[in-house]
Design a protein around this motif. Structure first.
Motif, PDB file in Angstrom:
ATOM      1  N   MET A   1       0.827  -1.206   0.000  1.00 15.00           N
ATOM      2  CA  MET A   1       0.000   0.000   0.000  1.00 15.00           C
ATOM      3  C   MET A   1       0.860   1.252   0.000  1.00 15.00           C
ATOM      4  SD  MET A   1      -3.180   0.949   2.397  1.00 15.00           S
ATOM      5  CE  MET A   1      -3.819   2.600   2.552  1.00 15.00           C
ATOM      6  N   THR A   2       1.957   1.204   0.777  1.00 14.40           N
ATOM      7  CA  THR A   2       2.838   2.372   0.819  1.00 14.40           C
ATOM      8  C   THR A   2       3.444   2.637  -0.552  1.00 14.40           C
ATOM      9  OG1 THR A   2       3.385   1.627   3.030  1.00 14.40           O
ATOM     10  CG2 THR A   2       4.681   3.423   2.160  1.00 14.40           C
ATOM     11  N   LEU A   3       3.849   1.568  -1.234  1.00 11.97           N
ATOM     12  CA  LEU A   3       4.468   1.738  -2.556  1.00 11.97           C
ATOM     13  C   LEU A   3       3.481   2.342  -3.551  1.00 11.97           C
ATOM     14  CD1 LEU A   3       6.798  -1.257  -3.417  1.00 11.97           C
ATOM     15  CD2 LEU A   3       7.272   1.183  -3.530  1.00 11.97           C
ATOM     16  N   ILE A   4       2.250   1.814  -3.527  1.00  8.25           N
ATOM     17  CA  ILE A   4       1.240   2.330  -4.465  1.00  8.25           C
ATOM     18  C   ILE A   4       0.961   3.797  -4.158  1.00  8.25           C
ATOM     19  CG2 ILE A   4      -1.082   2.006  -5.355  1.00  8.25           C
ATOM     20  CD1 ILE A   4      -0.925  -0.873  -4.438  1.00  8.25           C
ATOM     21  N   ALA A   5       0.844   4.122  -2.864  1.00  7.83           N
ATOM     22  CA  ALA A   5       0.577   5.507  -2.484  1.00  7.83           C
ATOM     23  C   ALA A   5       1.715   6.408  -2.947  1.00  7.83           C
ATOM     24  CB  ALA A   5       0.401   5.605  -0.972  1.00  7.83           C
ATOM     25  N   LEU A   6       2.952   5.939  -2.766  1.00  7.95           N
ATOM     26  CA  LEU A   6       4.112   6.741  -3.193  1.00  7.95           C
ATOM     27  C   LEU A   6       4.051   6.989  -4.692  1.00  7.95           C
ATOM     28  CD1 LEU A   6       6.783   8.006  -2.297  1.00  7.95           C
ATOM     29  CD2 LEU A   6       7.894   5.868  -2.842  1.00  7.95           C
ATOM     30  N   LEU A   7       3.743   5.928  -5.447  1.00  9.26           N
ATOM     31  CA  LEU A   7       3.669   6.044  -6.902  1.00  9.26           C
ATOM     32  C   LEU A   7       2.593   7.060  -7.298  1.00  9.26           C
ATOM     33  CD1 LEU A   7       4.956   4.603  -9.375  1.00  9.26           C
ATOM     34  CD2 LEU A   7       2.865   3.267  -9.480  1.00  9.26           C
ATOM     35  N   LEU A   8       1.404   6.938  -6.664  1.00  8.56           N
ATOM     36  CA  LEU A   8       0.298   7.831  -7.029  1.00  8.56           C
ATOM     37  C   LEU A   8       0.618   9.273  -6.673  1.00  8.56           C
ATOM     38  CD1 LEU A   8      -2.793   5.692  -6.041  1.00  8.56           C
ATOM     39  CD2 LEU A   8      -2.003   6.280  -8.306  1.00  8.56           C
ATOM     40  N   VAL A   9       1.254   9.470  -5.497  1.00  4.66           N
ATOM     41  CA  VAL A   9       1.599  10.840  -5.097  1.00  4.66           C
ATOM     42  C   VAL A   9       2.609  11.425  -6.073  1.00  4.66           C
ATOM     43  CG1 VAL A   9       2.833  12.149  -3.352  1.00  4.66           C
ATOM     44  CG2 VAL A   9       0.995  10.644  -2.673  1.00  4.66           C
ATOM     45  N   LEU A  10       3.583  10.603  -6.490  1.00  3.43           N
ATOM     46  CA  LEU A  10       4.571  11.093  -7.454  1.00  3.43           C
ATOM     47  C   LEU A  10       3.890  11.466  -8.776  1.00  3.43           C
ATOM     48  CD1 LEU A  10       7.734   8.862  -7.014  1.00  3.43           C
ATOM     49  CD2 LEU A  10       7.420  11.276  -6.504  1.00  3.43           C
ATOM     50  N   VAL A  13       2.097  14.807  -8.293  1.00  2.00           N
ATOM     51  CA  VAL A  13       2.955  15.994  -8.224  1.00  2.00           C
ATOM     52  C   VAL A  13       3.535  16.312  -9.602  1.00  2.00           C
ATOM     53  CG1 VAL A  13       5.079  16.893  -7.254  1.00  2.00           C
ATOM     54  CG2 VAL A  13       3.469  15.722  -5.789  1.00  2.00           C
ATOM     55  N   VAL A  14       3.987  15.254 -10.326  1.00  2.00           N
ATOM     56  CA  VAL A  14       4.537  15.489 -11.661  1.00  2.00           C
ATOM     57  C   VAL A  14       3.470  16.059 -12.584  1.00  2.00           C
ATOM     58  CG1 VAL A  14       5.459  14.330 -13.697  1.00  2.00           C
ATOM     59  CG2 VAL A  14       6.338  13.768 -11.457  1.00  2.00           C
ATOM     60  N   ALA A  15       2.238  15.522 -12.491  1.00  2.00           N
ATOM     61  CA  ALA A  15       1.151  16.028 -13.334  1.00  2.00           C
ATOM     62  C   ALA A  15       0.852  17.476 -12.994  1.00  2.00           C
ATOM     63  CB  ALA A  15      -0.095  15.168 -13.156  1.00  2.00           C
ATOM     64  N   THR A  40      -8.323   9.836  -7.751  1.00  2.00           N
ATOM     65  CA  THR A  40      -9.408   8.850  -7.646  1.00  2.00           C
ATOM     66  C   THR A  40      -8.887   7.528  -7.090  1.00  2.00           C
ATOM     67  OG1 THR A  40     -10.418   9.864  -9.568  1.00  2.00           O
ATOM     68  CG2 THR A  40     -11.198   7.710  -8.955  1.00  2.00           C
ATOM     69  N   LEU A  41      -7.760   7.053  -7.658  1.00  2.00           N
ATOM     70  CA  LEU A  41      -7.199   5.786  -7.190  1.00  2.00           C
ATOM     71  C   LEU A  41      -6.766   5.899  -5.728  1.00  2.00           C
ATOM     72  CD1 LEU A  41      -5.145   4.807 -10.335  1.00  2.00           C
ATOM     73  CD2 LEU A  41      -7.299   3.907  -9.557  1.00  2.00           C
ATOM     74  N   LEU A  42      -6.224   7.073  -5.366  1.00  2.00           N
ATOM     75  CA  LEU A  42      -5.789   7.274  -3.988  1.00  2.00           C
ATOM     76  C   LEU A  42      -6.977   7.227  -3.026  1.00  2.00           C
ATOM     77  CD1 LEU A  42      -3.044   7.666  -2.825  1.00  2.00           C
ATOM     78  CD2 LEU A  42      -3.380  10.104  -2.854  1.00  2.00           C
ATOM     79  N   PHE A  43      -8.117   7.779  -3.464  1.00  2.00           N
ATOM     80  CA  PHE A  43      -9.316   7.745  -2.619  1.00  2.00           C
ATOM     81  C   PHE A  43      -9.807   6.309  -2.429  1.00  2.00           C
ATOM     82  CE2 PHE A  43     -10.525  12.346  -3.711  1.00  2.00           C
ATOM     83  CZ  PHE A  43      -9.858  12.792  -2.600  1.00  2.00           C
ATOM     84  N   VAL A  44      -9.683   5.500  -3.487  1.00  2.00           N
ATOM     85  CA  VAL A  44     -10.041   4.090  -3.335  1.00  2.00           C
ATOM     86  C   VAL A  44      -9.143   3.435  -2.291  1.00  2.00           C
ATOM     87  CG1 VAL A  44     -10.133   1.863  -4.490  1.00  2.00           C
ATOM     88  CG2 VAL A  44     -10.933   3.886  -5.667  1.00  2.00           C
TER      89      VAL A  44
ATOM     90  N   LEU C   2       3.517   5.826   5.556  1.00  2.00           N
ATOM     91  CA  LEU C   2       2.391   6.121   4.666  1.00  2.00           C
ATOM     92  C   LEU C   2       1.844   7.519   4.935  1.00  2.00           C
ATOM     93  CD1 LEU C   2       0.547   4.831   2.541  1.00  2.00           C
ATOM     94  CD2 LEU C   2      -0.944   4.144   4.383  1.00  2.00           C
ATOM     95  N   GLY C   3       1.758   7.851   6.231  1.00  2.00           N
ATOM     96  CA  GLY C   3       1.252   9.176   6.585  1.00  2.00           C
ATOM     97  C   GLY C   3       2.121  10.279   6.041  1.00  2.00           C
ATOM     98  N   ILE C   4       3.445  10.110   6.175  1.00  2.00           N
ATOM     99  CA  ILE C   4       4.371  11.144   5.694  1.00  2.00           C
ATOM    100  C   ILE C   4       4.199  11.346   4.191  1.00  2.00           C
ATOM    101  CG2 ILE C   4       6.800  11.751   5.412  1.00  2.00           C
ATOM    102  CD1 ILE C   4       7.369  10.234   7.962  1.00  2.00           C
ATOM    103  N   ILE C   5       4.136  10.233   3.450  1.00  2.00           N
ATOM    104  CA  ILE C   5       4.007  10.324   1.990  1.00  2.00           C
ATOM    105  C   ILE C   5       2.725  11.059   1.610  1.00  2.00           C
ATOM    106  CG2 ILE C   5       3.629   8.978  -0.107  1.00  2.00           C
ATOM    107  CD1 ILE C   5       5.368   6.808   1.141  1.00  2.00           C
ATOM    108  N   LEU C   6       1.605  10.633   2.229  1.00  2.00           N
ATOM    109  CA  LEU C   6       0.327  11.196   1.810  1.00  2.00           C
ATOM    110  C   LEU C   6       0.207  12.665   2.207  1.00  2.00           C
ATOM    111  CD1 LEU C   6      -2.017   8.192   2.543  1.00  2.00           C
ATOM    112  CD2 LEU C   6      -1.285   9.065   0.357  1.00  2.00           C
ATOM    113  N   TYR C   7       0.631  12.990   3.443  1.00  2.00           N
ATOM    114  CA  TYR C   7       0.546  14.401   3.856  1.00  2.00           C
ATOM    115  C   TYR C   7       1.473  15.261   3.003  1.00  2.00           C
ATOM    116  CZ  TYR C   7      -2.465  14.017   7.928  1.00  2.00           C
ATOM    117  OH  TYR C   7      -3.544  13.854   8.738  1.00  2.00           O
ATOM    118  N   SER C   8       2.695  14.749   2.678  1.00  2.00           N
ATOM    119  CA  SER C   8       3.588  15.531   1.826  1.00  2.00           C
ATOM    120  C   SER C   8       2.954  15.755   0.458  1.00  2.00           C
ATOM    121  CB  SER C   8       4.926  14.822   1.639  1.00  2.00           C
ATOM    122  OG  SER C   8       5.354  14.251   2.829  1.00  2.00           O
ATOM    123  N   GLY C   9       2.299  14.713  -0.079  1.00  2.00           N
ATOM    124  CA  GLY C   9       1.651  14.873  -1.371  1.00  2.00           C
ATOM    125  C   GLY C   9       0.576  15.937  -1.334  1.00  2.00           C
ATOM    126  N   ALA C  10      -0.250  15.911  -0.289  1.00  2.00           N
ATOM    127  CA  ALA C  10      -1.330  16.901  -0.189  1.00  2.00           C
ATOM    128  C   ALA C  10      -0.763  18.313  -0.071  1.00  2.00           C
ATOM    129  CB  ALA C  10      -2.222  16.577   1.003  1.00  2.00           C
TER     130      ALA C  10
END
Lengths: 81, 253, 120
Positions: A1-10, A13-15, A40-44, C2-10
């Motif tokens: 889950m952490t990896l997917i979240a990291l990918l989606l956040v990246l 940000v790039v977009a 959307t994927l992140l909300f899922v 996970l929290g750090i990643i998501l909060y940083s993204g937001a």
């Protein structure tokens, strides 16, 4: 889950950066809808199917439609302004 | 656009980086993953049937729907008002623009004159409309059972209504009279349903029909009815908005 | 983690959006920046209600799960997204008017033309 979240956040940000810095307005609009899609994927992932559905239909769907119509309405889709 | 990269103004950039440095530690200090929930706890206990729950259960399988329409129903009414104001404002701005500035049309010669979007899009739009309408109505009516509801389904309905006329002649076919009738009627019904609860002695917008069995289509009292009204109102509003955004190309070409 | 990643993204989305809003030279990009900042704010609000190990707040087969994520922020974000699209459409409508009147969307040119009109 952490990896997917990291990918989606990246991706998001790039977009976002692409949407603001790219030369072509069309690229910017496509990047914005890509951002909505990743969100959307992140909300899922965050256990919020209702919000994901809203973001997918309203944010990525209708929002992109409005922006794309704005491109043609404002005549931004051909060449530089 | 190229000067966007070249000429960097430093003050706003510095400001936003500073804002980021301020916000990030602030949010990282929040408890992630086990944040305290006060209202959410009450609602969940009521839904789970815990003895001595503070609020009454609504009977909807989807707790988000029960928050949107029952516990925070007034908030949704305000949101509908904001959406109405935004859609009306956009329509007003666009309409007065096309009427008042019609004389200097030479400025708009770059706007597309051909509206015909091709055989493929035309046929696909005609075939997709009933399917999209079905999906939209399904999403609206199952809003209290599954993810979805009036807002999402309303958007699908709006696009379904708008698509065929857009494919054929740039979106000019949608009757403005019918759309505004639907919108006004749906908004008024939403308020009337809320007022009936007031008349029965409950607070405004309290669900008042029989709650029924959890997970059935006809359950959760007036919530499906309210979501149907929300869906109709949102769908009509957004269809009108899309029409306003699309129609001017036709007028000016 | 996970929290750090998501909060940083937001926070990154909000900061990028605000920076783009104040220093974009084209008004259409300002609208896009508004959309980006709004996405960041929505994500932030969602993170406030997230619970590790919590289930989706929807009953399956007639009973609710024991641990659920908070439904209240979800409902608020749901309405915020819809309002956001309304605001976006209103902004686009205003841009159409600006384009009709001044023939350009470059921020400096529009500002100059507006000031000229005001001082007339």
């Amino acid at each position: 889950m952490t990896l997917i979240a990291l990918l989606l956040v990246l991706v998001m940000v790039v977009a976002a950066v692409t949407a603001l810095l790219s030369r072509s307005h069309l690229t910017a609009v496509v990047s914005t809808s890509l951002l909505s899609l990743a969100l959307t994927l992140l909300f899922v992932l965050l256990k919020a199917p209702d919000v994901a559905m809203t973001e997918g239909v309203v944010g990525a769907g209708l929002g992109s439609l409005i922006l794309a119509m704005a491109l043609s309405r404002l005549a931004l889709n051909r060449g530089e302004d | 656009m190229s000067e966007l990269v070249k000429r960097v103004e430093w003050t706003p950039l510095l400001f936003s980086v500073g804002l980021g440095c301020l916000l990030l530690p602030l949010f990282l200090a929040l408890p992630f993953g086990n944040s305290p929930m006060v209202a959410g706890e009450m609602i969940q206990q009521a839904a789970q049937g815990v003895q001595g729950a503070v609020v009454d259960s609504v009977g909807a399988a989807n707790l988000v729907t029960s928050v949107v329409l029952a516990y925070r129903g007034l908030d949704t009414l305000g949101e509908l008002a904001i959406l109405f104001a935004a859609a009306t404002g956009a329509g007003m701005v666009l309409q007065s623009g096309s009427a008042a500035l019609h004389q200097n049309t030479k400025m708009h010669k770059h706007i597309d004159s051909e509206i015909n979007l091709g055989e493929l899009f035309d046929s696909a739009a005609t075939m997709l409309t009933p399917l999209l309408l079905l999906v939209g109505v399904y999403i609206i009516l199952h809003g209290h059972l599954t993810p979805g509801g009036g807002f999402q389904g309303g958007v699908v309905v709006a696009v379904a209504l708008f698509l065929p006329s857009w494919a054929r002649n740039g979106g000019g076919q949608l009757s403005h009279k019918v759309i505004s009738r639907i919108e006004g009627g749906a908004g008024a019904s939403f308020i009337v349903i809320g007022l009936v609860a007031l008349w029965q002695g409950d607070p405004f917008l309290t669900p008042w029909l029989a709650q029924g069995e959890l997970g059935e289509l006809f359950s959760a009292g007036t919530l499906p009815l309210l979501y149907l009204m929300v869906g109709l109102k949102v769908g009509a509003e957004l269809a009108a908005l899309l029409k306003y955004l699309a129609i001017d190309e036709q007028v000016q070409s | 983690m996970l929290g750090i990643i998501l909060y940083s993204g937001a926070v990154a989305l909000i900061v990028i959006g605000i920076a783009g809003l104040v220093r974009s030279t084209h008004l259409f990009r300002a609208v896009l920046a508004l959309v980006i900042a709004e996405s960041g704010a929505n994500l932030l609000l969602m993170l406030a209600g997230f619970r590790l190990g919590g289930a989706v707040p929807i009953a399956t087969e007639g009973s609710f799960p024991l641990a659920m994520v908070d439904p209240v922020p979800q409902a608020m974000v749901l309405t915020a997204i819809v309002i956001g699209v309304g605001i976006q459409a209103l902004a686009i409508a205003l841009l159409v008017r600006v384009k009709q009147r001044y023939g350009t969307l470059e921020r400096s040119k529009v500002t100059a033309a507006m000031e000229l009109e005001l001082n007339k």
